[in-house]
Design an enzyme around this catalytic site. Structure first.
Site, PDB file in Angstrom:
ATOM      1  CD  GLU A  66     -59.699  14.870  -2.335  1.00  0.00           C
ATOM      2  OE1 GLU A  66     -59.417  15.749  -3.180  1.00  0.00           O
ATOM      3  OE2 GLU A  66     -60.763  14.883  -1.687  1.00  0.00           O
ATOM      4  N   GLY A  73     -61.609  18.212   4.178  1.00  0.00           N
ATOM      5  CA  GLY A  73     -61.307  16.809   4.447  1.00  0.00           C
ATOM      6  C   GLY A  73     -60.062  16.381   3.696  1.00  0.00           C
ATOM      7  CB  ALA A  74     -58.778  15.157   1.126  1.00  0.00           C
ATOM      8  CG  MET A  75     -57.115  21.026  -2.092  1.00  0.00           C
ATOM      9  SD  MET A  75     -58.719  21.360  -2.871  1.00  0.00           S
ATOM     10  CE  MET A  75     -58.169  21.864  -4.500  1.00  0.00           C
ATOM     11  CD  GLU A  76     -59.978  18.853  -5.878  1.00  0.00           C
ATOM     12  OE1 GLU A  76     -60.799  19.543  -6.508  1.00  0.00           O
ATOM     13  OE2 GLU A  76     -60.120  18.553  -4.678  1.00  0.00           O
ATOM     14  CD  GLU A 134     -65.483  18.391  -5.013  1.00  0.00           C
ATOM     15  OE1 GLU A 134     -65.332  17.223  -4.596  1.00  0.00           O
ATOM     16  OE2 GLU A 134     -64.537  19.185  -5.108  1.00  0.00           O
ATOM     17  CG  HIS A 140     -61.159  15.825  -7.507  1.00  0.00           C
ATOM     18  ND1 HIS A 140     -62.209  16.365  -8.210  1.00  0.00           N
ATOM     19  CD2 HIS A 140     -61.574  15.759  -6.210  1.00  0.00           C
ATOM     20  CE1 HIS A 140     -63.211  16.605  -7.382  1.00  0.00           C
ATOM     21  NE2 HIS A 140     -62.863  16.246  -6.165  1.00  0.00           N
TER      22      HIS A 140
END
EC number: 3.4.11.-
Length: 783
Positions: A272, A236-239, A294, A275
């Site tokens: 995100e 979905g998204a990445m930090e 998470e 994070h």
């Protein structure tokens, strides 16, 4: 001195015609090593030297081992080459009509697909990245460029990163478009291959950073933050630290988008950015503490958005999506503790689930309520300050909160995170008192053991009371147990106790009322409550117009209908309730509350699933999708049932806006069996992008008319999912959802097929799906 990596210096030289790259990597060692075993997948290593001297190396299936003894400050040089991947993991190619970009997705173990490394979160190192590309392209990494040289080609040398884990490294190449903003001296940069319509995502980012800096008492650590829109993206998204990647739909939200899209975008961006402190600045030592990253980002994202958008009532969504989803998943016997022992890399993706995210976040909410808001915040700040730029474990966090609050947080949390499942608290009225006992709740109806230290809250006539319930308790005054559903447990009331609660219904918050309804549904599925009693009790909530209550009831009744579409009493109850809600909500009004717009979309799409006549009428409005994006999915489902897939495919090609387009794609799962075969052609053609396959394949088995097709093509579906979503766990989740639906009509065939296709990467999903099948079969026969 323990062996480690001090620094990676890596130069990537990309050939953007055939999408390959050659690379030179320099690894600065720390400590003493006996043979250096580096993770390396689908990389061709050409040469290895140490301090300039050629070294012998051995290439394994997913490793390269440099043979010999090595010491602190030694320098390893590696020349290697590779292809840019066509999956959605590692260093991969992402294509769209607007162009092509190279991007990365390294969590959890994808860095080894891009360069040889010790791909382990505890092996933090500095990264010095240089990218060589065609001069009309741009490059992005975690840090700003230090030097850009343009001649025949463009050389972009980036500033050194802070010490960080391999999974947080980012490399992006493309012909990008930008929008910029600033927070203090931090550059905020929105990146896309498409034209950028709004700075709304940057506004959310700015507000989120401001909230986190104040809450944690720690400034954001980097000089810039990119928000990068990726057209083909498995997660979905990445930090990635300082270079956060998102699906396009998350960054296409504008001030005029539908309420669902605006809120989802805000939650995702805030998650995100959380994070950047919790995960990037301080990182877990190993993946068994993934949940800490998470769950904390999940909990904090809702707190953040709630701080600047009270009108959305986001904790209503938290309780339904995060807590509710986790309560369902954690009541299976095929659950796992929050803190799970991870050995095989194939297992990692499968623990990115409702337990790591939703249960963990819900436990944090429970502990905040128990320890106190300010004590919880100070404990978090202490933990981050004590471990910044390093690695930590869950016990470090509990100790910090316990030190500040003076309460036995560590003992409570150790039990909750190391044991699977959760309790149901039974409330029985005895004379003038209420007796409370506990046992583990299982969705299959079996009685469990377990004695949780429960941070119990009770609403009384005189206010809220709190206690730590170890085994049982006795109270004299009770309006409701589990105030605002802040605890991660269910509550079962006997007849007299339930009457007491309902007499005080007007005093209950919507979070309290949701808890009653959610527990009732769980007790129906588990057999604690009969179908007749469930229907009688749920109808007592039908007059409640709160958005959270309406959404929960709509979801329950629609779920029962999809389980057994030919049950007249379920179909009539669902259709009647949903029709009343659609009529009561009416047409969209200018300036109306976002919550109204959102719930209208939800009940309308549910009614389109349940009532074919309504769907037929609604389908006539398919050409008006853009008028109200919150109704786009409902209209698309109606069109799928009334017109078929060709109409949807034409519309999907027409709309470039992902807010509408993704909903059209998702609705394709609701087409007739004769149309569903076209799904594979649309995937090959690109109308359905790789990243969007999961929307179609998750809806297909929910569609009663799509189940035969899904089962007949399950091998092909699994193969497509595994290729596109390697290492993400999505195949596991699709199978978990599909198996119960498929098995209702072909029980033995589905069990046999599940064993035939079983693989480690989706073993968990198959086990959960088969267990859920056994549970819903019992319910099916009672409906």
């Amino acid at each position: 001195m323990n062996p480690g990596i001090e620094k990676y210096e890596i130069r990537f030289d990309f050939d953007l015609k055939d999408f390959t790259y050659t690379s030179h990597e320099r690894i600065h060692l720390a400590g003493d090593w006996k043979d250096i075993k580096l993770d390396a997948v689908r990389l061709s290593v050409d040469k290895v030297t140490c301090n300039g001297q050629p070294m012998r190396f051995e290439t394994g299936q997913d490793t390269v081992t440099v043979k010999g003894s090595f010491h602190d400050k030694d320098v390893i040089d590696i020349d290697f080459h590779a292809k840019v991947s066509d999956t959605l993991m590692g260093l991969y190619l992402s294509r769209t009509k607007e162009g092509t970009m190279i991007t990365t997705q390294f969590e959890s173990n994808g860095a080894r697909m891009a360069f040889p490394c010790v791909d382990h979160p505890a092996y933090k190192a500095v990264f010095a990245i240089t990218v060589v590309i065609d001069k009309d392209y741009d490059a992005i990494s975690n840090m700003p460029p230090k030097r850009i040289e343009v001649s025949e080609r463009k050389i972009v040398e980036f500033q050194d990163t802070p010490k960080m884990s391999t999974y947080l490294l980012y490399i992006g190449v493309g012909k990008f478009k930008y929008a910029t903003d600033k927070y203090r001296d931090i550059d905020l940069i929105l990146v896309s291959l498409k034209d950028i319509k709004s700075k709304y995502p940057l506004e959310i980012a700015r507000k989120s950073i401001e909230f986190y800096e104040s809450y944690f008492g720690i400034p954001y650590a980097l000089p810039k933050m990119h928000l990068i829109s990726v057209p083909e993206f498995g997660a979905g998204a990445m930090e990635n630290w300082g270079a956060i990647t998102f699906r396009e739909v998350a960054l296409m939200a504008t001030e005029n988008s539908g309420s669902i899209m605006k809120q989802n975008a805000a939650i995702t961006i805030a998650h995100e950015i959380a994070h950047q402190w919790f995960g990037d600045l301080v990182t877990m030592k190993w993946w068994n503490d993934l949940w800490l990253n998470e769950s904390f980002a999940t909990f904090m994202s809702y707190k953040t958005v709630d701080s600047f958008s009270k009108q959305w009532d986001v904790f209503a969504d938290f309780i339904r999506s995060e807590t509710g989803g986790a309560l369902r998943s954690d009541s299976l016997k095929n659950t796992h503790p929050i803190e799970v022992d991870v050995k095989d890399p194939d297992e990692i993706s499968q623990i990115f689930d409702e337990i790591s995210y939703g249960k963990g976040a819900s436990i944090l909410r429970m502990i905040e309520d128990y320890a106190g808001y300010e004590e919880f915040r100070k404990g978090i700040s202490k933990y981050l300050n004590d471990h910044r730029y390093g690695n930590a474990e869950g016990s470090d966090l509990w100790t910090a909160i316990e030190d500040v609050s003076g309460k036995p947080v560590k003992r409570v949390m150790e039990y909750w995170i190391k044991n699977p499942g959760y309790p149901v608290v039974s409330v029985v009225k005895s004379g003038n008192k209420f007796r409370l006992t506990q046992e583990q709740f299982f969705l299959d109806g079996t009685r469990g053991q377990g004695k949780w230290p429960i941070p119990l809250t009770v609403m009384t006539k005189s206010g809220k009371k709190a206690m730590l319930m170890e085994e049982s308790a006795e109270i004299e005054d009770m309006v409701k147990v589990n105030v605002n559903s802040s605890g991660f447990y269910r509550v079962s009331y006997d007849g007299e106790s339930f009457e007491t609660v309902m007499k005080n219904y007007s005093k209950l918050s919507n979070l309290d009322r949701w808890g009653l309804i959610s527990d009732l549904y769980a007790f129906l599925i588990s057999g604690r409550v009969s179908v007749d009693d469930y229907l009688a009790r749920i109808k007592g909530f039908f007059e409640d117009s709160d958005h959270l209550i309406v959404e929960e009831i709509a979801s329950q009744l629609t779920g029962l209908y999809l389980l057994k579409p030919d049950s007249n009493r379920i179909r009539e109850t669902a259709a009647s309730y949903l029709s009343r809600q659609v009529v009561a909500l009416g047409d969209k009004q200018k300036g109306e509350d976002d919550k109204i717009s959102k719930i209208r979309g939800i009940v309308t799409q549910d009614l389109a699933m349940v009532d074919d006549h309504f769907a037929s009428d609604l389908a006539r409005k398919f050409s008006t999708l853009a008028e109200d994006p919150d109704l786009a999915l409902a209209k698309s489902i109606a069109a799928a049932k009334a017109y078929g897939i060709s109409e949807l495919a034409s519309a999907a090609d027409k709309y470039t806006d992902d807010e509408i387009r993704v909903r059209i794609i998702a609705a394709m799962g609701w087409c007739s069996p004769s149309d569903l075969k076209s799904v594979f052609e649309l995937i090959d053609k690109g109308t359905i992008r790789k990243q969007d396959m999961l929307y179609v394949f998750s809806n297909m088995p929910a569609n009663p008319k799509g189940r035969d097709f899904f089962f007949s093509n399950i091998d092909r579906i699994v193969a497509l999912m595994e290729h596109a979503f390697e290492g993400t766990g999505y195949t596991s989740r699709i199978l978990e959802t599909a198996i119960p639906y498929l098995g209702l009509a072909r029980y033995e065939d589905v069990k046999k097929k599940a064993e035939q296709i079983r693989k480690p990467s989706y073993n968990v999903g198959i086990n959960k799906g088969l267990e859920t099948l056994e549970i819903v079969r019992k319910l099916y026969n009672k409906l």
